[in-house]
Each structure stands twice: as C-alpha cells, then as structure tokens.
Design an enzyme around this catalytic site. Structure first.
Site, PDB file in Angstrom:
ATOM      1  N   GLU A   7       0.832  -1.206   0.000  1.00 61.41           N
ATOM      2  CA  GLU A   7       0.000   0.000   0.000  1.00 61.41           C
ATOM      3  C   GLU A   7       0.865   1.253   0.000  1.00 61.41           C
ATOM      4  O   GLU A   7       2.076   1.202   0.214  1.00 61.41           O
ATOM      5  CB  GLU A   7      -0.913   0.012   1.215  1.00 61.41           C
ATOM      6  CG  GLU A   7      -0.166   0.142   2.539  1.00 61.41           C
ATOM      7  CD  GLU A   7      -1.033   0.708   3.645  1.00 61.41           C
ATOM      8  OE1 GLU A   7      -1.398   1.884   3.538  1.00 61.41           O
ATOM      9  OE2 GLU A   7      -1.330  -0.019   4.610  1.00 61.41           O
ATOM     10  N   LYS A  39      -4.869  -2.169  13.840  1.00 62.80           N
ATOM     11  CA  LYS A  39      -4.259  -1.083  14.614  1.00 62.80           C
ATOM     12  C   LYS A  39      -4.882  -1.036  16.007  1.00 62.80           C
ATOM     13  O   LYS A  39      -6.102  -1.068  16.160  1.00 62.80           O
ATOM     14  CB  LYS A  39      -4.448   0.248  13.884  1.00 62.80           C
ATOM     15  CG  LYS A  39      -3.731   0.301  12.542  1.00 62.80           C
ATOM     16  CD  LYS A  39      -3.946   1.627  11.853  1.00 62.80           C
ATOM     17  CE  LYS A  39      -3.204   1.684  10.525  1.00 62.80           C
ATOM     18  NZ  LYS A  39      -3.815   0.813   9.493  1.00 62.80           N
TER      19      LYS A  39
END
Length: 304
Positions: free
Chosen positions: A27, A161
């Site tokens: 990414e 996360k």
C-alpha cells in the site's frame, strides 16, 4: 474508458507477471499518511528490498497522473512521500482520483481492489483498519473490513491497529466470513504489541500450508480475502500498558478537537508517535518489514 487505460505496471512488475513470478502488493498510505518524510520513503524502499530478498517482486500501488500505478520507481516514491496533497484513497475515492488526475495513496481497501485487478493475491501492510472505539454511536467502521469480505486477496498484517476496538473488529470479520489466520502464536496480533488477548480463527505457521488454505477457500467459491496476522517481532514490541496510555490520551485529544472520519487514524498515529518520543514509529517500521518477509514467502508458496 477501459481498465487498460486506467492501470499501468512498472517494467519490473510487468516482467514478473509475464514470467509468473510471485508478486507482493504494497500500500501507499503508509508512505503519504502513515509516516513523516523522509522515514516514509526510506521505509518503502527497505520494505521493497526485503520482498526482493525473499524471492518475490514488490508492487507498491498508488494513483498518479490519472492511472493506477502498480509498482513505483524511485522518482514516484519520492513524489508521493513529499506530497502534502495526496488523497487517502479507499473504495469510494478511487474513481474520483482517476477521473481528476489527483495524486492518491491507496488504503488497505483500495490496495486490495487494485491488487485483484492486477492479478496479485498477496498484499502486505502494517495493520488493517477495523471497528473504531465508540462505533456503537459513531458507526465508524473501516471500509477495509467490507473489502476483506468481498475481494480475494490475502492481507499480511500485524493484526489491526490497536487504536481500534479489536474485539468488535474480530466479531465483524466473523460475521462476514473472513478467516483470521495467526502466524507463530494462537492469538490475534495488536499492531504495537504482539498479543491482543483475543484468539485468531486458525494458527497456520507454514507458508505452504497458508497457501493450501487459501487455494481451498477460493476453489470452494468462498469469496473474499483472509487476514494473515503476523505479530511484531518481540524486540520491537511496545509494553501494552505504555501504548494503551498513549492511545487513550490521543483518542481523548482527537475527540476534544472534533477530529472524525478518515482524519482520525493519521491524527492518532502522529500523536502517538509524538507522545512516545518516536518509539511507536520504530515499532511500526519493524512490523511492516517483518510482514514483508512473511508476505513474500506466502506469495512464493502460492505460485508453486
């Protein structure tokens, strides 16, 4: 307008496709929104080098000059890393960036879409998005989770996360039939720390066995991707109590400032970096590099 007009491969990636070599998608929001310059560009180059060292071809993905670029050269990486105007692109944003010629960095969701279009089955990132804390009132749930439910790409990450509600994130993935595979331990990883305390669906350590699982899933016509949860190396992990304190403070400050939507994650990561004196950034870099090695091994196993 056809797909051929919208996607362009770097020479390295184009040659790898022709030769049926293993390719790993990477990414670009980690470059534009996840780290400060110059660490962002340096890390991107180092991650690409790790993928190559482990026998696969890296394909960093971004939108530049009205095209999806699959594989970036040095100048393009530098441009993206220095650009203050790069859009953060998820599923809904890709057409706008392409139609207007805006520079855009792809999130987990957008990278999965582009990887599938490019015929790439493995994608390496830092951590996936998920259900945000307080989502029962804000309805703030990352588009990454829906993309995992619909797009057949394996996502190698250090879990989700840890600024998120990890328990609800796993519940959401279960509801939509997205398998969570843990590497090296039974529990789901928690980004800055190795262990969330929450069980993954399956533990599969060997890349060959991971590849067999994915081939079986896709052969059955079970759409969507899979989460490959790879914990941060122990020597780079942060103490849970310490990082939890930073996260709580950053979340409180974001709420007080009215920060919401796609601005939340970049704000929190930057604020946690400041509160930790840079320790969180070092952990972030270490886990992405570790994921690159695991992703390359999986990509190689999938082409055997």
């Amino acid at each position: 307008m056809t797909l051929e007009h919208l996607i362009e491969f770097s020479p390295e990636v184009a040659n790898a496709r022709l030769a049926r070599q293993p390719i790993v998608a990477l990414e670009s929001t980690i470059i534009s929104h996840g780290m400060p310059y110059p660490q962002n560009v340096q890390t991107a180059r180092e991650v690409e080098a790790i993928v190559r060292e482990h026998g696969a071809v890296p394909a960093t993905i971004a939108v530049l000059d009205g095209k999806i670029r699959v594989g970036l050269d040095e100048a393009q990486l530098e441009w993206l890393g220095r650009s203050p105007d790069a859009m953060k692109l998820s599923r809904r944003d890709l057409p706008f960036a392409l139609a207007t010629g805006r520079i855009g960095a792809t999130t987990v969701a957008a990278t999965m879409i582009c990887a599938q279009l490019a015929g790439i089955e493995v994608f390496v990132t830092g951590g996936i998005g998920g259900v945000h804390r307080g989502a029962e009132t804000s309805f703030d749930i990352s588009a990454d989770l829906q993309e995992l439910a619909r797009t057949p790409v394996a996502v190698v990450c250090a879990g989700a996360k840890s600024i998120l509600d990890l328990a609800l994130t796993l519940e959401y993935l279960e509801t939509y039939g997205v398998p969570v595979i843990s590497v090296g331990q039974d529990n789901f990883a928690a980004f800055y720390t190795r262990d969330s305390g929450l069980k993954a669906d399956f533990r599969i350590d060997d890349p060959g066995d991971q590849a067999k699982f994915l081939r079986a899933k896709w052969a059955l016509g079970l759409g969507g991707g899979a989460v490959i949860s790879n914990p941060v190396p122990a020597e780079a992990a942060m103490p849970p109590a310490v990082i939890d304190g930073y996260i709580a403070q950053a979340l409180s400050e974001a709420d007080a400032q009215g920060i919401s939507g796609k601005s939340v994650t970049p704000y929190l990561l930057a604020r946690i970096k400041d509160l930790s004196g840079g320790a969180s950034l070092a952990t972030n870099i270490a886990l992405v590099k570790h994921n690159a090695a695991v992703g390359a091994a999986l990509a190689k196993a999938l082409v055997v």
